[in-house]
Design a protein around this motif. Structure first.
Motif, PDB file in Angstrom:
ATOM      1  N   HIS A 177      21.204  48.527  49.008  1.00 55.04           N
ATOM      2  CA  HIS A 177      21.319  49.927  49.399  1.00 55.04           C
ATOM      3  C   HIS A 177      20.732  50.913  48.373  1.00 55.04           C
ATOM      4  O   HIS A 177      20.257  51.989  48.760  1.00 55.04           O
ATOM      5  N   GLN A 354      30.423  53.702  53.944  1.00 51.81           N
ATOM      6  CA  GLN A 354      29.120  54.095  53.393  1.00 51.81           C
ATOM      7  C   GLN A 354      29.206  55.345  52.519  1.00 51.81           C
ATOM      8  O   GLN A 354      28.254  55.683  51.815  1.00 51.81           O
ATOM      9  N   TYR A 415      19.045  60.221  52.963  1.00 50.44           N
ATOM     10  CA  TYR A 415      19.146  58.759  52.926  1.00 50.44           C
ATOM     11  C   TYR A 415      20.578  58.289  53.205  1.00 50.44           C
ATOM     12  O   TYR A 415      20.803  57.413  54.049  1.00 50.44           O
ATOM     13  N   LEU A 418      21.587  58.881  56.823  1.00 47.76           N
ATOM     14  CA  LEU A 418      21.047  57.850  57.719  1.00 47.76           C
ATOM     15  C   LEU A 418      21.841  56.553  57.616  1.00 47.76           C
ATOM     16  O   LEU A 418      22.115  55.894  58.625  1.00 47.76           O
ATOM     17  N   ILE A 419      22.198  56.176  56.389  1.00 43.85           N
ATOM     18  CA  ILE A 419      23.011  54.975  56.185  1.00 43.85           C
ATOM     19  C   ILE A 419      24.317  55.094  56.956  1.00 43.85           C
ATOM     20  O   ILE A 419      24.777  54.163  57.620  1.00 43.85           O
ATOM     21  N   LEU A 421      25.061  57.144  59.561  1.00 49.36           N
ATOM     22  CA  LEU A 421      24.879  57.210  61.008  1.00 49.36           C
ATOM     23  C   LEU A 421      24.541  55.848  61.601  1.00 49.36           C
ATOM     24  O   LEU A 421      24.941  55.527  62.725  1.00 49.36           O
ATOM     25  N   LEU A 422      23.772  55.049  60.829  1.00 50.55           N
ATOM     26  CA  LEU A 422      23.401  53.719  61.295  1.00 50.55           C
ATOM     27  C   LEU A 422      24.481  52.679  61.054  1.00 50.55           C
ATOM     28  O   LEU A 422      24.418  51.556  61.570  1.00 50.55           O
ATOM     29  N   TRP A 424      25.024  51.195  58.286  1.00 51.99           N
ATOM     30  CA  TRP A 424      24.388  50.117  57.496  1.00 51.99           C
ATOM     31  C   TRP A 424      25.124  49.891  56.181  1.00 51.99           C
ATOM     32  O   TRP A 424      25.341  50.789  55.429  1.00 51.99           O
TER      33      TRP A 424
END
Length: 424
Positions: A177, A354, A415, A418-419, A421-422, A424
């Motif tokens: 990450h 996250q 960044y 996005l992590i 929302l996804l 990840w």
């Protein structure tokens, strides 16, 4: 109520000591931590429960890596790496400085970043002398590169060690990450900050002479270098697979440290001066104070205020910038230790895990804003004064780093968003 007031007084007393850059800061912070126990601000602050208050996984990991690095340093490995960077620069200032920044960042990713700067600071000063430029400018580039590299892994920066230990996130997860965004930020730093030295009249003839130095002459014990380098690599691999092995990272680091001492024929007493005891006791004092503040409910109230930001994307952005501002003013390690309980509270309410990445990036980047933002900043400024007689003011440091930090934080905010929302 009385306990809350006392806890806050001790807590802010520690920050006053840190911000004033008083002598023997670590001793004073450790003393305040002991006072919290003596005043019984928490029933858990006893010798029987000390392992529940002080994160010995963090302490053990730091201690083990300090010992391994101290042994490896005696072989001349780091001096050799630094000279190679100068040679690869082929006497060109921009290329040499760029390579040094990359070398510092890479080594800071796998070593304590303070140790990395201690190794490279003499090379930076040597380069500045060779090309006749202000050494404070190269020193700042070294500090920023060290902070960027340190935030890319779990073991490169003390705040990340604290976050990794508290969050339960794996060593590999930090790499997956944080390495990509750290590489991007490093490229931005190289591009933006090289201009601070390229505009001056420089004499590259001295740099070409320095590049002619044989790096192999820096190695003092080739056989030992190979042995300790293998132990170091095995330790890093152990970190990568510690979840599979079901072994704490602190134990892996201490195992590597003990093996290094045996192979080098050295004792703990021999490396005692190389271990940053001030850092270890500073951590223990802060852990105790933060625990006292937490059990009195103060941090829960702070977390409750933040939790009112129920729109998750806003929370990601707020945490990134809040942690950056706190790190720049209060220093990175205290910020991490303070915000970790807050993060646990938020994630316990169901917010995404996250958020840890927003905290890590915010602290790592915010630490670059001021001379007190991280331990490596403070050490760098003191080395500059000690070896060159030059000083680096708060204003000069802030003015140089601000444009870069603002851009890096803006990119990191997107960044981490996005992590989140996804998922990840």
């Amino acid at each position: 109520m009385v306990k809350q007031v006392l806890a806050l007084c001790l807590y802010f007393g520690a920050y006053y000591v840190i911000l004033s850059q008083a002598r023997r800061t670590s001793v004073k912070v450790f003393l305040l931590g002991l006072m919290a126990a003596v005043l019984k601000l928490s029933e858990s602050l006893t010798m029987e429960n000390i392992s529940h208050v002080v994160d010995f996984n963090t302490i053990g990991l730091l201690l083990g890596m300090m010992i391994i690095v101290s042994v490896l340093k005696t072989t001349g490995f780091f001096q050799m790496a630094a000279i190679y960077a100068v040679r690869f620069g082929k006497g060109e200032l921009k290329r040499t400085v760029s390579l040094l920044m990359v070398f510092i960042a890479v080594l800071s990713a796998v070593l304590d970043n303070v140790t990395t700067l201690l190794i490279f600071a003499p090379i930076l000063f040597l380069v500045s002398d060779a090309v006749e430029i202000n050494p404070s400018k190269l020193l700042m580039l070294g500090v920023i590169s060290s902070n960027i590299g340190g935030m890319s892994t779990m073991i490169g920066d003390p705040p990340n060690i604290v976050i990794g230990s508290a969050s339960g996130l794996s060593f590999n997860s930090f790499i997956v990450h944080l390495v990509p965004i750290s590489l991007l930020v490093l490229l931005i730093a190289v591009r933006m900050l090289l201009g601070t030295v390229s505009g001056e009249h420089v004499s590259e003839a001295g740099l070409k002479n320095l590049a002619a130095t044989d790096p192999k002459q820096a190695v003092t014990d080739k056989k030992l270098l190979i042995k300790i380098a293998l132990v170091f690599l095995a330790t890093i691999l152990g970190f990568a697979f510690h979840n599979v092995l079901e072994i704490d990272m602190a134990l892996i680091a201490l195992l590597g440290a003990a093996l290094s001492l045996v192979l080098a024929g050295r004792s703990f007493e021999d490396v005692a001066k190389e271990v940053e005891w001030d850092t270890l006791f500073f951590f223990m004092g802060l852990f105790s104070l933060t625990h006292a503040v937490q059990v009195t409910g103060i941090l829960d109230r702070f977390a409750g205020l933040i939790s009112r930001l129920q729109y998750v994307p806003v929370l990601f952005i707020v945490l990134t910038w809040l942690s950056a501002v706190m790190a720049s003013l209060l220093s990175a390690v205290p910020t991490a230790i303070t915000l970790v309980p807050v993060m646990k509270y938020l994630i316990g309410l169901g917010y995404p895990v996250q958020l840890w990445w927003a905290l890590a990036l915010g602290i790592g980047l915010g630490a670059n804003l001021t001379p007190i933002g991280a331990a490596v900043n403070i050490v760098g400024v003191s080395l500059l004064k000690k070896f060159t007689g030059k000083s680096l003011s708060f204003g000069d440091f802030f003015q140089t780093s601000l444009p870069f930090v603002l851009i890096a934080l803006a990119i990191s905010s997107v960044y981490t968003l996005l992590i989140g929302l996804l998922g990840w």
